[in-house]
Design a protein around this motif. Structure first.
Motif: not given
Length: 220
Positions: A64-83
């Motif tokens: 799944p990391l290869s299916r999305h651009p890095r910036y989108q993954l990092e945006e999701w990751r920030r939300e993931f860590i917080t929530k």
């Protein structure tokens, strides 16, 4: 000098960040629920049973990391860590880490979960040294493959000794060493340190700890 090693999932946090990340991506509709949820649960049960094929799992988890651009993954990751992750930090975790830091111990989180997911978790916990499974990158984007030895079972020892060597250290550099873990999968590394500690352990590790007079603690 003393060494303090910490497993992450179900040890410092009361959950599995690998499993939660996949579930989060399903919630974001980045992964198809029908195709991925049952498989994610299946791999998690295999991990807990000590029967996980790490390469098969990483093929599933890193693609799944290869299916999305890095910036989108990092945006999701920030939300993931917080929530998802911050609420899972066990009540006793920060006190345990701070105790070792106050003693001047070298503190390292060592985890099978990939570094993209776990690097910000380690920093949230105040630990800058992380040894994790490394996803392969090309031109700043993920390929969906793993690079190097997965940080799992005996691989944790290999990866730790490589890290120590890079920092001009060996096991003999430490008068004492601790490893905190919940999992039977960490028995190889637990058996290497001078102070193995079972943390909220699974049944197999609990039995092994009882038989070998290892401390058993809870951070929850």
């Amino acid at each position: 000098m003393k060494l303090a090693l910490f497993d992450l999932d179900n040890t410092l946090i009361a959950g599995d960040s690998d499993f939660e990340w996949a579930q989060f991506l399903i919630e974001k509709k980045a992964l198809d629920r029908e195709l991925h949820e049952a498989r994610n649960l299946e791999f998690y049960e295999q991990y807990k049973a000590g029967t996980l094929d790490i390469h098969e799992f990483l093929d599933f988890q890193l693609k799944p990391l290869s299916r999305h651009p890095r910036y989108q993954l990092e945006e999701w990751r920030r939300e993931f860590i917080t929530k998802k992750i911050v609420p899972l930090i066990s009540p006793g975790t920060r006190k345990l880490i701070e105790g070792h830091m106050l003693d001047g111990d070298l503190c390292i989180i060592i985890t099978a979960t990939n570094s993209f997911v776990t690097a910000p978790i380690a920093l949230t916990l105040g630990i800058t040294n992380l040894i994790a499974t490394e996803p392969e990158e090309k031109d700043g984007e993920f390929t969906g493959k793993v690079t190097g030895i997965p940080c799992f079972r005996e691989g944790k020892i290999d990866r730790l000794e490589s890290w120590l060597n890079q920092h001009n250290l060996t096991w003999l550099s430490f008068l004492q060493s601790w490893f905190y873990s919940d999992s039977l999968n960490d028995l190889p590394l637990l058996s290497k340190v001078t102070h193995p500690v079972a943390v909220d352990p699974d049944a197999t590790l609990r039995k092994h700890a009882d038989e070998n007079d290892w401390p058993v603690i809870s951070l929850r």
